[in-house]
Design a protein around this motif. Sequence first.
Motif, PDB file in Angstrom:
ATOM      1  N   ASN A   4      27.071  13.428  14.144  1.00 19.19           N
ATOM      2  CA  ASN A   4      26.155  14.041  12.571  1.00 19.19           C
ATOM      3  C   ASN A   4      25.964  12.465  11.573  1.00 19.19           C
ATOM      4  N   ARG A   5      24.765  12.702  11.185  1.00 20.10           N
ATOM      5  CA  ARG A   5      23.655  12.288  10.035  1.00 20.10           C
ATOM      6  C   ARG A   5      25.375  11.814   9.315  1.00 20.10           C
ATOM      7  N   ARG A   6      25.337  10.148   8.749  1.00 16.35           N
ATOM      8  CA  ARG A   6      26.175   9.170   8.049  1.00 16.35           C
ATOM      9  C   ARG A   6      25.689   9.445   7.026  1.00 16.35           C
ATOM     10  N   TRP A   7      24.184   9.651   5.939  1.00 14.16           N
ATOM     11  CA  TRP A   7      23.647   9.038   5.231  1.00 14.16           C
ATOM     12  C   TRP A   7      22.787   9.895   4.135  1.00 14.16           C
ATOM     13  N   GLU A   8      23.160  10.598   3.074  1.00 19.35           N
ATOM     14  CA  GLU A   8      22.905  11.161   2.586  1.00 19.35           C
ATOM     15  C   GLU A   8      22.131  10.645   1.259  1.00 19.35           C
ATOM     16  N   ILE A   9      20.792  10.898   0.218  1.00 20.19           N
ATOM     17  CA  ILE A   9      20.202  10.627  -0.710  1.00 20.19           C
ATOM     18  C   ILE A   9      19.850  11.279  -1.739  1.00 20.19           C
ATOM     19  N   PRO A  10      20.292  11.228  -2.857  1.00 22.44           N
ATOM     20  CA  PRO A  10      19.628  12.367  -3.168  1.00 22.44           C
ATOM     21  C   PRO A  10      17.984  13.169  -3.804  1.00 22.44           C
ATOM     22  N   LEU A  11      18.296  14.107  -4.330  1.00 23.80           N
ATOM     23  CA  LEU A  11      17.019  14.699  -4.441  1.00 23.80           C
ATOM     24  C   LEU A  11      16.475  15.080  -5.838  1.00 23.80           C
ATOM     25  N   CYS A  12      15.089  14.440  -5.760  1.00 24.57           N
ATOM     26  CA  CYS A  12      14.829  14.697  -7.596  1.00 24.57           C
ATOM     27  C   CYS A  12      14.501  15.530  -7.551  1.00 24.57           C
ATOM     28  N   ARG A  13      14.784  16.169  -9.194  1.00 27.44           N
ATOM     29  CA  ARG A  13      14.777  17.156 -10.155  1.00 27.44           C
ATOM     30  C   ARG A  13      13.196  17.373 -10.438  1.00 27.44           C
ATOM     31  N   ALA A  14      12.787  18.465 -10.664  1.00 26.23           N
ATOM     32  CA  ALA A  14      11.324  18.740 -10.567  1.00 26.23           C
ATOM     33  C   ALA A  14      11.150  17.876 -11.556  1.00 26.23           C
ATOM     34  N   VAL A  15       9.310  17.654 -11.531  1.00 23.03           N
ATOM     35  CA  VAL A  15       8.908  16.755 -11.874  1.00 23.03           C
ATOM     36  C   VAL A  15       8.324  17.226 -13.160  1.00 23.03           C
ATOM     37  N   ASN A  16       8.176  16.391 -14.102  1.00 22.19           N
ATOM     38  CA  ASN A  16       7.573  16.568 -15.372  1.00 22.19           C
ATOM     39  C   ASN A  16       6.228  15.762 -15.856  1.00 22.19           C
ATOM     40  N   TYR A  17       5.151  16.077 -14.888  1.00 22.97           N
ATOM     41  CA  TYR A  17       3.756  15.408 -14.976  1.00 22.97           C
ATOM     42  C   TYR A  17       2.888  15.579 -16.920  1.00 22.97           C
ATOM     43  N   ARG A  18       2.334  14.595 -16.570  1.00 20.97           N
ATOM     44  CA  ARG A  18       1.728  14.198 -18.238  1.00 20.97           C
ATOM     45  C   ARG A  18       0.459  14.487 -17.835  1.00 20.97           C
ATOM     46  N   THR A  19       0.057  15.568 -17.260  1.00 21.14           N
ATOM     47  CA  THR A  19      -1.749  15.925 -17.003  1.00 21.14           C
ATOM     48  C   THR A  19      -2.062  16.740 -17.879  1.00 21.14           C
ATOM     49  N   PRO A  20      -2.157  16.728 -18.948  1.00 22.81           N
ATOM     50  CA  PRO A  20      -2.246  18.251 -19.523  1.00 22.81           C
ATOM     51  C   PRO A  20      -4.023  18.599 -19.200  1.00 22.81           C
ATOM     52  N   ASP A  35       0.211  -0.799  -0.056  1.00 19.27           N
ATOM     53  CA  ASP A  35      -0.120  -0.452  -0.002  1.00 19.27           C
ATOM     54  C   ASP A  35       0.527   1.284   0.092  1.00 19.27           C
ATOM     55  N   THR A  36       2.667   1.457  -0.352  1.00 19.71           N
ATOM     56  CA  THR A  36       2.625   2.659  -0.276  1.00 19.71           C
ATOM     57  C   THR A  36       2.845   2.859  -1.408  1.00 19.71           C
ATOM     58  N   PRO A  37       2.676   4.214  -1.513  1.00 18.55           N
ATOM     59  CA  PRO A  37       2.877   5.598  -2.560  1.00 18.55           C
ATOM     60  C   PRO A  37       3.466   5.287  -3.836  1.00 18.55           C
ATOM     61  N   VAL A  38       3.522   5.604  -4.764  1.00 21.67           N
ATOM     62  CA  VAL A  38       3.882   5.154  -5.776  1.00 21.67           C
ATOM     63  C   VAL A  38       4.556   6.596  -7.091  1.00 21.67           C
ATOM     64  N   LEU A  39       4.998   7.545  -7.264  1.00 20.63           N
ATOM     65  CA  LEU A  39       4.306   8.455  -8.120  1.00 20.63           C
ATOM     66  C   LEU A  39       4.134   7.843  -9.510  1.00 20.63           C
ATOM     67  N   THR A  40       2.933   7.698 -10.145  1.00 22.50           N
ATOM     68  CA  THR A  40       3.629   8.333 -11.344  1.00 22.50           C
ATOM     69  C   THR A  40       2.872   9.811 -12.535  1.00 22.50           C
ATOM     70  N   PRO A  41       2.933   9.811 -13.664  1.00 25.55           N
ATOM     71  CA  PRO A  41       3.897  11.247 -14.375  1.00 25.55           C
ATOM     72  C   PRO A  41       1.686  11.736 -14.763  1.00 25.55           C
ATOM     73  N   THR A  42       1.482  10.877 -13.921  1.00 23.42           N
ATOM     74  CA  THR A  42      -0.521  11.244 -13.589  1.00 23.42           C
ATOM     75  C   THR A  42      -0.774  11.200 -12.866  1.00 23.42           C
ATOM     76  N   GLY A  43       0.202  11.138 -11.470  1.00 24.97           N
ATOM     77  CA  GLY A  43      -0.250  10.975  -9.755  1.00 24.97           C
ATOM     78  C   GLY A  43       0.622   9.471  -9.298  1.00 24.97           C
ATOM     79  N   TRP A  44      -0.616   9.767  -7.703  1.00 27.41           N
ATOM     80  CA  TRP A  44      -0.187   8.736  -7.415  1.00 27.41           C
ATOM     81  C   TRP A  44      -0.607   7.228  -7.250  1.00 27.41           C
ATOM     82  N   THR A  45      -0.504   5.763  -7.300  1.00 28.07           N
ATOM     83  CA  THR A  45      -0.355   5.162  -7.023  1.00 28.07           C
ATOM     84  C   THR A  45      -0.141   4.285  -5.916  1.00 28.07           C
ATOM     85  N   THR A  46      -0.286   2.950  -5.793  1.00 25.37           N
ATOM     86  CA  THR A  46       0.630   2.016  -5.343  1.00 25.37           C
ATOM     87  C   THR A  46       1.756   0.597  -5.769  1.00 25.37           C
TER      88      THR A  46
END
Length: 371
Positions: free
Chosen positions: A106-122, A14-25
Amino acid sequence: NADDMGLGKGQPADTPVLTPTGWTTYGELAVGDLVVGSDGEPTRVKGVYPRGELDVFRVTFSDGVSTVVDGDHIWTVRTPNDRARGGSWRTVETRALFPTHDAEGNRRWEIPLCRAVNYRTPTTLPISPYTLGALLGDGSFRGSDCSISCPDQEVIDNLHLPASDSIALRRSSDGLTWGISGGGVKRRLRSLGLDNRLSVDKFIPEMYLRAPIADRLRLLRGIMDADVYNQTGPGTSTEITVSSTRLADGIQELVWSLGGIARRRTKKTAHHDAYRITVKLPGEYHPLGRYIQDVVPEGVAEVICISVEADDSLYLTENYIVTHNTLQSITAVEEYWLRRLFAEKGPDTSDVARTGPVLVTCPNTIRDNWK
């Protein structure tokens, strides 16, 4: 190819996953579906692997967001030393994140950030993004028309109103309230479900959260121009304070979708809680980072792992967290065939079918999965 059985990534169904049109699981994904990669662009799902019930852990990050994963889940991370020396990212399992802090705290681990999301929802936005942002930041929607209280003439000049509407400074105790009459804005607010909303009920409509990058940036600018608590110049953060939980949720998602950080704190007041959101957007003055703060057991859950086609094997899970796809033996088999076909046929292998068997040695319990 000998490796631990089930090595790869996994999150509850049930964890959300991002798609080009919004969220699913995860539970709703199928091979061939599109999800969003770390570069903000679509990437195709090439494998979905149910893994049964497993122990899971909640991973919390420095900006307060979190997600739940299994112990085999893999992360693309780097240490502060890696970052300072320009070193590359590394891939580790969740179990390898312990301890999350060094001896100095000090925190040991950094994760990358996403770039601006290009949605496909005209979509056609009924109100200009900047205007809606300013109204959400400091507008009133009650009564026969609407108004905005703002000391900055530049904000008023940047509002784009329907041709039927006009704006004029009202007589008020603060001398800063501008009335918008004509009904055009009111009708559009009504179509968005925002008309007559109080400050504690405001929200960002879904179509604006999925709008093009430039429009989402204009929306955020409108909110910030009308309701900025503190802005001290380049290289620093800006704080927005709102009283609506839904609006706070929307602002955070808006910032995350633009590749930024939006840490949220709650301030208790005599009437309604206030939500203080510290906004940082990517820029040349201050490199942003999301760091792993804590990893704690979260019980047992039905887990699914996926693989994606992205070159960096990364995609976005809940709260726009960049995570890694699966590394399983089947991926090695695929790579073997691709390399062999490339060597025999050259780059164009689209019309070449696989020949010959692949021998898989595995427990009976996962034989059907392999098939």
